[in-house]
Design a protein around this motif. Sequence first.
Motif, mmCIF file in Angstrom:
data_model
loop_
_atom_site.group_PDB
_atom_site.id
_atom_site.type_symbol
_atom_site.label_atom_id
_atom_site.label_comp_id
_atom_site.label_asym_id
_atom_site.label_seq_id
_atom_site.Cartn_x
_atom_site.Cartn_y
_atom_site.Cartn_z
ATOM 1 N N GLY A 172 -2.874 1.778 8.675
ATOM 2 C CA GLY A 172 -3.996 2.005 7.771
ATOM 3 C C GLY A 172 -3.650 1.794 6.312
ATOM 4 O O GLY A 172 -4.416 2.177 5.431
ATOM 5 N N ARG A 173 -2.494 1.196 5.987
ATOM 6 C CA ARG A 173 -2.147 0.928 4.591
ATOM 7 C C ARG A 173 -1.785 -0.544 4.449
ATOM 8 O O ARG A 173 -1.452 -1.195 5.436
ATOM 9 N N VAL A 174 -1.866 -1.021 3.245
ATOM 10 C CA VAL A 174 -1.449 -2.401 2.988
ATOM 11 C C VAL A 174 0.080 -2.434 3.059
ATOM 12 O O VAL A 174 0.750 -1.587 2.460
ATOM 13 N N VAL A 175 0.626 -3.386 3.786
ATOM 14 C CA VAL A 175 2.080 -3.486 3.888
ATOM 15 C C VAL A 175 2.512 -4.903 3.559
ATOM 16 O O VAL A 175 1.726 -5.853 3.713
ATOM 17 N N TRP A 176 3.732 -5.032 3.034
ATOM 18 C CA TRP A 176 4.269 -6.371 2.776
ATOM 19 C C TRP A 176 5.767 -6.379 2.959
ATOM 20 O O TRP A 176 6.408 -5.329 2.966
ATOM 21 N N GLN A 177 6.288 -7.565 3.100
ATOM 22 C CA GLN A 177 7.700 -7.717 3.379
ATOM 23 C C GLN A 177 8.133 -9.096 2.893
ATOM 24 O O GLN A 177 7.429 -10.081 3.099
ATOM 25 N N ILE A 217 7.448 -2.913 3.201
ATOM 26 C CA ILE A 217 7.100 -2.017 2.103
ATOM 27 C C ILE A 217 5.669 -1.531 2.336
ATOM 28 O O ILE A 217 4.759 -2.331 2.579
ATOM 29 N N ILE A 218 5.526 -0.217 2.306
ATOM 30 C CA ILE A 218 4.196 0.360 2.557
ATOM 31 C C ILE A 218 3.501 0.536 1.211
ATOM 32 O O ILE A 218 4.041 1.179 0.305
ATOM 33 N N GLY A 219 2.315 -0.039 1.074
ATOM 34 C CA GLY A 219 1.591 0.041 -0.187
ATOM 35 C C GLY A 219 0.444 1.025 -0.112
ATOM 36 O O GLY A 219 0.487 2.004 0.639
ATOM 37 N N GLY A 220 -0.596 0.739 -0.867
ATOM 38 C CA GLY A 220 -1.744 1.631 -0.946
ATOM 39 C C GLY A 220 -2.610 1.547 0.293
ATOM 40 O O GLY A 220 -2.280 0.847 1.251
ATOM 41 N N PRO A 221 -3.698 2.287 0.273
ATOM 42 C CA PRO A 221 -4.585 2.293 1.442
ATOM 43 C C PRO A 221 -5.212 0.922 1.679
ATOM 44 O O PRO A 221 -5.396 0.149 0.758
ATOM 45 N N LEU A 247 -10.723 -1.602 6.978
ATOM 46 C CA LEU A 247 -11.267 -0.293 7.334
ATOM 47 C C LEU A 247 -12.790 -0.331 7.187
ATOM 48 O O LEU A 247 -13.333 -1.130 6.435
#
Lengths: 151, 470
Positions: free
Chosen positions: B115-120, A26-30, B137
Amino acid sequence: MRRAAAAGLLLVFLLAGCGVRPSDVIIGGPAPVGTVGGARIYLLVGDEPSVVLRGPRTALPADVLTELADGPTPAERQQGFNTEVPPEIAPAKLGFSGDGTVVSLSADVDALSVLGVVQIVCTVQAVTSAAPVTLVRGEQRRGPLTCPKDL
Amino acid sequence: MTGFALGLRGRLLLAFAVLGLTTTALVAGVSYGQARTVILQKAQDAAVLSLVDEVKRLPPVRELPPSQDQLDAIARVVSAGPDPSVVAYRGAGASSIGITLGDIPADLRSAVPGGRVVWQRVSDGGTPVLAIGTQLLAERPDGGTEPTGIEVYRLHPLGEEQHSIDQLAALAWSTGAASLVLAVLLALLAARGVLRPVRELGRAARRLGEGHLTTRATVRGSDELAGVAQIFNQTAERLEHQVGELRRMEADARRFVADVSHELRTPLAAMTAVTDVLDEEAARLPGDAGKAARLVSQETQNLAHLVEDLIEISRFDAGTAALSLDEIDVGAAIRATLRARGWAEQVDTELPAGIVARLDPRRLDVVVANLVGNALRHGATPVSVRLRAAPGWVEVTVADHGPGLPPEVLARAFDRFYKADSARSRSDGAGLGLAIALENARLHGGTLVAGNGSPRGAVFTLRLPSGGEA
């Protein structure tokens, strides 16, 4: 028959929907932004200009360009860093004109690769200001240029 | 609807159960899904926010590429919480406390440089775990940002959330079970409400069919079933009325015949007395006058017989005919009957002695005389009379060797005033003989059956209980 199929489907749906199931990424915020301390120069990882830190933040712009001309250290090379800036650009002199920063190089400006130019421009902007950078050597000029926003 | 032979109860049960289950499954399923999403989202957002916050507040990075010491320092900071974390530089050179870079899903790692926060969410040996990854960053003087290559990963266990969600699921299942039970109970109640009136109606219809014309169904409420019960009651009422009317008319007719017979009796007695005198004088009367006198005498006798028969039948109809039973030797009684009528020589008899039964001798005489008289008149000789004894019964068979009885005659042989041959002369009798014989047999609790013998001839079989009344 159809009713049985519907009931079966419902049951499968119920059973499959139970519990916490694994998900896709899941791609979240920056990503969070932090601060870095020290003078920044731009080397290449593959084709990507990447920032590395050298020495104190207060270093002179000309000294930083010399560091850039020196290229990656052996340890950095081991980690995949390289450069397209020829060492001959040093010594360089920085001046200011009406439309931004003017950098006088000791090497052939027209012979510089695009990535090399990006490295120099970004490094200069990192130690001076956001003003556009013009590379000159005698009558040769490239610019005014700015560092790409998103590296 | 279906190929199954389900009763009303079964159909109602099925419909209610399906309805209850579907509704519960939909409601419980949707709310369960919503609640699960909310719980997970809350937990995930909190974990992600916490990591982002911690990474934002990291002390400034002094070395890029970072030395192992630098990475260790960052790892120490982000691992201060309860969840294990790992710090890497450009996908390698990890520094970790508790876990290794290999514990982080590859998909997630390849998404971090974006460049983004990701989770799984991943399953770690059955327990769900939230893997979070982000890059650090760096701010640029021109206001933009650039990746530093430093990546922070964290594994946040979702065991508590899993527990809460499992509890929700258990609640949903038990709600479903409870609603199924409730649906079944309701279905049974509804089926009882519908089935009870239906069963009562069925019982009433059966009783009506058995001849209980006073049967009425109970009318409850004002629904369709009550309407059916009302129509049933109206039908039964009309039927009862009409049957009663018919019975009354038939009773009237019978009473009329009885009354007429009785009224005829007295004048007939007087006429008989006169004709007796005429009979004596007939021989001396000249020609036609003598013939006329004999004819009058004969017809008067016939009329007297008819009236006697009618009175006898009326007694049966009125239910006033009574048996006067006696222990008699049946063979001897039959023989006496034949002798009295002068038929002893015309009839083959097979009358074993010693068969004793409790019978009304007068009525037995009437029956036997009727049957033998009929056989002699309409059948052909030889006429035979046989007596047999069976346990509890005596059986008298009268057979002739005539053409036998055609089926349409067989069916109506015992009807009153029925004559097989419409061209038969009046003097042969009024057609009441067999009817009276049958009534007598019934009065004894016995039977009288008409049939055809083999190879030919009519056979009448009289069966009477030997112990008197059956």
